[in-house]
Scaffold this active site. Structure first.
Site, PDB file in Angstrom:
ATOM      1  N   GLU A  34       0.853  -1.188   0.000  1.00  0.00           N
ATOM      2  CA  GLU A  34       0.000   0.000   0.000  1.00  0.00           C
ATOM      3  C   GLU A  34       0.893   1.244   0.000  1.00  0.00           C
ATOM      4  OE1 GLU A  34      -3.206   1.143  -0.170  1.00  0.00           O
ATOM      5  OE2 GLU A  34      -2.358   3.119   0.258  1.00  0.00           O
ATOM      6  N   GLN A  35       0.558   2.191  -0.872  1.00  0.00           N
ATOM      7  CA  GLN A  35       1.406   3.388  -0.990  1.00  0.00           C
ATOM      8  C   GLN A  35       1.359   4.303   0.241  1.00  0.00           C
ATOM      9  OE1 GLN A  35       0.031   5.713  -4.334  1.00  0.00           O
ATOM     10  NE2 GLN A  35      -1.987   6.063  -3.478  1.00  0.00           N
ATOM     11  N   ARG A 108     -16.412   4.057   6.486  1.00  0.00           N
ATOM     12  CA  ARG A 108     -15.344   3.385   5.726  1.00  0.00           C
ATOM     13  C   ARG A 108     -14.119   3.016   6.554  1.00  0.00           C
ATOM     14  NH1 ARG A 108     -15.996   4.730  -0.183  1.00  0.00           N
ATOM     15  NH2 ARG A 108     -13.958   3.813  -0.317  1.00  0.00           N
ATOM     16  N   TYR A 217     -27.476   9.588   5.371  1.00  0.00           N
ATOM     17  CA  TYR A 217     -27.867   8.429   6.171  1.00  0.00           C
ATOM     18  C   TYR A 217     -26.963   8.324   7.393  1.00  0.00           C
ATOM     19  CZ  TYR A 217     -24.181   6.385   3.134  1.00  0.00           C
ATOM     20  OH  TYR A 217     -23.031   6.140   2.423  1.00  0.00           O
ATOM     21  N   ASP A 295     -12.085  -1.078  -8.132  1.00  0.00           N
ATOM     22  CA  ASP A 295     -12.142   0.101  -9.001  1.00  0.00           C
ATOM     23  C   ASP A 295     -11.094   0.059 -10.112  1.00  0.00           C
ATOM     24  OD1 ASP A 295     -14.229   1.188  -7.615  1.00  0.00           O
ATOM     25  OD2 ASP A 295     -13.176   3.013  -6.987  1.00  0.00           O
TER      26      ASP A 295
HETATM   27  C1  LIG Z   1     -18.828   9.755  -3.131  1.00  0.00           C
HETATM   28  C2  LIG Z   1     -18.723   8.254  -3.212  1.00  0.00           C
HETATM   29  C3  LIG Z   1     -19.664   7.444  -2.567  1.00  0.00           C
HETATM   30  C4  LIG Z   1     -19.579   6.049  -2.656  1.00  0.00           C
HETATM   31  N1  LIG Z   1     -20.530   5.279  -2.025  1.00  0.00           N
HETATM   32  C5  LIG Z   1     -20.481   3.925  -2.143  1.00  0.00           C
HETATM   33  C6  LIG Z   1     -21.472   3.107  -1.500  1.00  0.00           C
HETATM   34  O1  LIG Z   1     -22.381   3.604  -0.824  1.00  0.00           O
HETATM   35  N2  LIG Z   1     -21.386   1.737  -1.635  1.00  0.00           N
HETATM   36  C7  LIG Z   1     -20.375   1.149  -2.361  1.00  0.00           C
HETATM   37  O2  LIG Z   1     -20.333  -0.097  -2.433  1.00  0.00           O
HETATM   38  N3  LIG Z   1     -19.414   1.915  -2.972  1.00  0.00           N
HETATM   39  C8  LIG Z   1     -19.439   3.262  -2.881  1.00  0.00           C
HETATM   40  N4  LIG Z   1     -18.485   4.035  -3.489  1.00  0.00           N
HETATM   41  C9  LIG Z   1     -17.442   3.363  -4.302  1.00  0.00           C
HETATM   42  C10 LIG Z   1     -16.291   2.827  -3.448  1.00  0.00           C
HETATM   43  O3  LIG Z   1     -15.784   3.857  -2.660  1.00  0.00           O
HETATM   44  C11 LIG Z   1     -15.166   2.248  -4.329  1.00  0.00           C
HETATM   45  O4  LIG Z   1     -15.712   1.458  -5.338  1.00  0.00           O
HETATM   46  C12 LIG Z   1     -14.184   1.427  -3.491  1.00  0.00           C
HETATM   47  O5  LIG Z   1     -13.504   2.265  -2.595  1.00  0.00           O
HETATM   48  C13 LIG Z   1     -13.202   0.678  -4.383  1.00  0.00           C
HETATM   49  O6  LIG Z   1     -12.260   0.005  -3.576  1.00  0.00           O
HETATM   50  P1  LIG Z   1     -10.840  -0.376  -4.172  1.00  0.00           P
HETATM   51  O7  LIG Z   1     -10.123  -1.110  -3.085  1.00  0.00           O
HETATM   52  O8  LIG Z   1     -10.992  -1.029  -5.488  1.00  0.00           O
HETATM   53  O9  LIG Z   1     -10.137   1.007  -4.473  1.00  0.00           O
HETATM   54  P2  LIG Z   1      -9.645   2.138  -3.408  1.00  0.00           P
HETATM   55  O10 LIG Z   1     -10.586   2.227  -2.267  1.00  0.00           O
HETATM   56  O11 LIG Z   1      -9.398   3.369  -4.216  1.00  0.00           O
HETATM   57  O12 LIG Z   1      -8.269   1.551  -2.897  1.00  0.00           O
HETATM   58  C14 LIG Z   1      -7.098   1.540  -3.708  1.00  0.00           C
HETATM   59  C15 LIG Z   1      -5.883   1.512  -2.791  1.00  0.00           C
HETATM   60  O13 LIG Z   1      -4.709   1.395  -3.594  1.00  0.00           O
HETATM   61  C16 LIG Z   1      -3.731   2.288  -3.122  1.00  0.00           C
HETATM   62  N5  LIG Z   1      -2.842   2.605  -4.246  1.00  0.00           N
HETATM   63  C17 LIG Z   1      -3.126   3.358  -5.328  1.00  0.00           C
HETATM   64  N6  LIG Z   1      -2.041   3.431  -6.138  1.00  0.00           N
HETATM   65  C18 LIG Z   1      -1.077   2.683  -5.560  1.00  0.00           C
HETATM   66  C19 LIG Z   1       0.265   2.364  -5.918  1.00  0.00           C
HETATM   67  N7  LIG Z   1       0.827   2.843  -7.033  1.00  0.00           N
HETATM   68  N8  LIG Z   1       0.981   1.544  -5.086  1.00  0.00           N
HETATM   69  C20 LIG Z   1       0.423   1.057  -3.936  1.00  0.00           C
HETATM   70  N9  LIG Z   1      -0.824   1.363  -3.532  1.00  0.00           N
HETATM   71  C21 LIG Z   1      -1.571   2.156  -4.350  1.00  0.00           C
HETATM   72  C22 LIG Z   1      -4.523   3.487  -2.627  1.00  0.00           C
HETATM   73  O14 LIG Z   1      -3.765   4.264  -1.713  1.00  0.00           O
HETATM   74  C23 LIG Z   1      -5.721   2.793  -1.968  1.00  0.00           C
HETATM   75  O15 LIG Z   1      -5.468   2.460  -0.625  1.00  0.00           O
HETATM   76  C24 LIG Z   1     -18.530   5.435  -3.407  1.00  0.00           C
HETATM   77  C25 LIG Z   1     -17.575   6.241  -4.038  1.00  0.00           C
HETATM   78  C26 LIG Z   1     -17.676   7.639  -3.953  1.00  0.00           C
HETATM   79  C27 LIG Z   1     -16.637   8.475  -4.660  1.00  0.00           C
END
Ligand SMILES: Cc1cc2nc3c(=O)[nH]c(=O)nc-3n(C[C@H](O)[C@H](O)[C@H](O)COP(=O)(O)OP(=O)(O)OC[C@H]3O[C@@H](n4cnc5c(N)ncnc54)[C@H](O)[C@@H]3O)c2cc1C
Length: 398
Positions: A34-35, A108, A217, A295
């Site tokens: 993790e960065q 979160r 909420y 994502d």
């Molecule tokens: C306003 C808003 C409301 C939302 N509400 C909901 C909801 O109600 N329900 C729901 O299910 N989803 C919701 N989402 C979507 C949800 O937040 C994301 O889909 C989710 O966080 C994706 O998780 P992830 O682990 O794929 O990515 P992230 O949470 O973005 O995690 C990626 C991780 O990778 C790390 N990283 C990035 N680049 C590097 C690198 N080069 N080297 C090492 N580490 C790195 C980052 O620091 C981070 O910790 C919402 C999003 C937004 C913007």
């Protein structure tokens, strides 16, 4: 006996930690890079629908999360200017009966902490902080993940769970072309004692209007209120969890909206802003020993509340594929095959909600009443959400 593959995960967000957990539980060795120098989620809320809670259950953390979640006592829709309220048929209130799991709201940082604790309980030093991945490569014998400080890590497979700006996705498939949706999302978390007294403390409320909507909420057993305000606006194009705006700027975006909205904005200690960008769903997630998750491969507008839920589901399905197929490339290919259509359908569903929530029919109360009766009828809600909530990570074909 051949040792199980050693898997590297780039990114320690919700998706990366959930994937690590699913694999550690099946006896794989996993390292997460993790960065960030510390594990820190944006201080914001996230809704976890029944299918997401089923995934948390499969990961063994449902009970731990339940203690920190909030069950809302139903949903209501309110009109942007007059505040007219419609009590909605709510799949959430009958979720346990219908789907076996509840619809909850979660803070979160709590979700991230519960996942990190579970990972560390299985491998104390699995999470490596302050490791920014800058590239990756693969050969017949394994994968290498390169870091900013010149170090590297080796393993048998790599999962790119590095979020919406994924460098691993870029390394595999080249740069993406995000499409700006012309909307800004404002986020705030309000201590409950600062929430204006007339605002419901136990319901999820969705304000709808022409060109914008607001959702609020409760979180953390009702101690906090999550506020998200989405407004069509063409001048802000930064996707970021950490960029702050001001209450004045946010209030300006919601000029003419009901007093309750203005008071919520004024009560928010900090307001963050995020530009809503869309990416066409990828046609491919994996290449040999490297795949993507969360994502990184299916970023979505937050209008179906499924982004984090999809990442949790991905993780469980990936774990099941490793259990069934063993070999890294086959497990990644089967995981992709199992998940790509269902996640694409959700990304499209979220895009459709942008039109639904901000519809011109909402300009007047009469227009809005007919529109809400149609779009939020029992049948319409079941049609939009039933297939999502009934998805079962334990039994979905892989
Ligand atoms: C306003 C808003 C409301 C939302 N509400 C909901 C909801 O109600 N329900 C729901 O299910 N989803 C919701 N989402 C979507 C949800 O937040 C994301 O889909 C989710 O966080 C994706 O998780 P992830 O682990 O794929 O990515 P992230 O949470 O973005 O995690 C990626 C991780 O990778 C790390 N990283 C990035 N680049 C590097 C690198 N080069 N080297 C090492 N580490 C790195 C980052 O620091 C981070 O910790 C919402 C999003 C937004 C913007």
């Amino acid at each position: 006996m051949t040792p199980k593959p050693h898997i590297l995960v780039a990114g320690g967000g919700i998706g990366g930690l959930a994937a690590a957990l699913a694999l550690l539980q099946r006896g794989h060795d996993v390292d997460v890079y993790e960065q960030a120098p510390e594990l820190k989620e944006a201080g914001a809320g996230v809704q976890i629908s029944p299918n997401g809670n089923r995934a948390l259950h499969a990961l063994g953390v449902f009970e731990a999360m339940q203690r920190l979640s909030c069950n809302t006592a139903g949903k209501e829709v309110r009109l942007w200017n007059t505040g007219k309220t419609w009590k909605l048929f709510d799949l959430g209130t009958e979720a346990v009966e219908r789907y076996g799991f509840p619809y909850v709201t979660v803070y979160r940082p709590d979700l991230l902490q519960v996942l990190a604790d579970a990972v560390r309980a299985l491998k104390q030093d699995a999470i490596h902080l302050g490791c920014r991945a800058t590239g990756c490569s693969q050969a017949a014998g394994g994968v290498t993940l390169h870091f900013e400080d010149g170090r590297s890590a080796h393993g048998d497979g790599l999962i790119g769970a590095d979020g919406v700006h994924s460098g691993i996705r870029h390394a595999l498939f080249g740069g993406d072309r995000p499409r700006f949706f012309g909307m800004i999302a404002w986020r705030g978390v309000i201590p409950i004692e600062r929430v204006p007294p007339q605002i419901s403390r136990d319901k999820a409320t969705n304000w709808i209007g022409v060109g914008g909507h607001v959702v609020h909420y409760p979180l953390r057993a009702g101690r906090l209120m999550n506020f998200v305000g989405i407004m069509e606006r063409g001048d802000w194009q930064v996707e970021s969890w950490t960029t702050q705006g001001t209450a004045e700027e946010c209030a300006k975006d919601f000029t003419g909206w009901h007093r309750d909205i203005q008071e919520m904005i004024a009560a928010s200690p900090t307001l963050f802003k995020w530009a809503l960008m869309g990416r066409d769903p990828l046609k491919q997630w994996s290449e040999g020993r490297i795949t993507l998750l969360g994502d990184a491969c299916h970023s979505t507008l937050p209008l179906l509340a499924q982004g984090a839920v999809m990442a949790l589901e991905d993780a469980v399905i990936l774990g099941r594929c490793f259990e069934k197929y063993g070999d890294v490339a086959t497990a990644f290919a089967r995981y992709e095959q199992a998940r790509i259509d269902v996640t694409t359908r959700k990304v499209v569903g979220a895009n459709d909600n942008a039109v639904r929530f901000h519809n011109p029919a909402l300009a007047t109360e009469a227009g809005a009443t007919a529109y809400v009766d149609r779009e939020w009828s029992r049948e319409a809600i079941i049609q939009r959400y039933e297939w999502i909530f009934t998805y079962n990570v334990d039994t979905a074909p892989i």
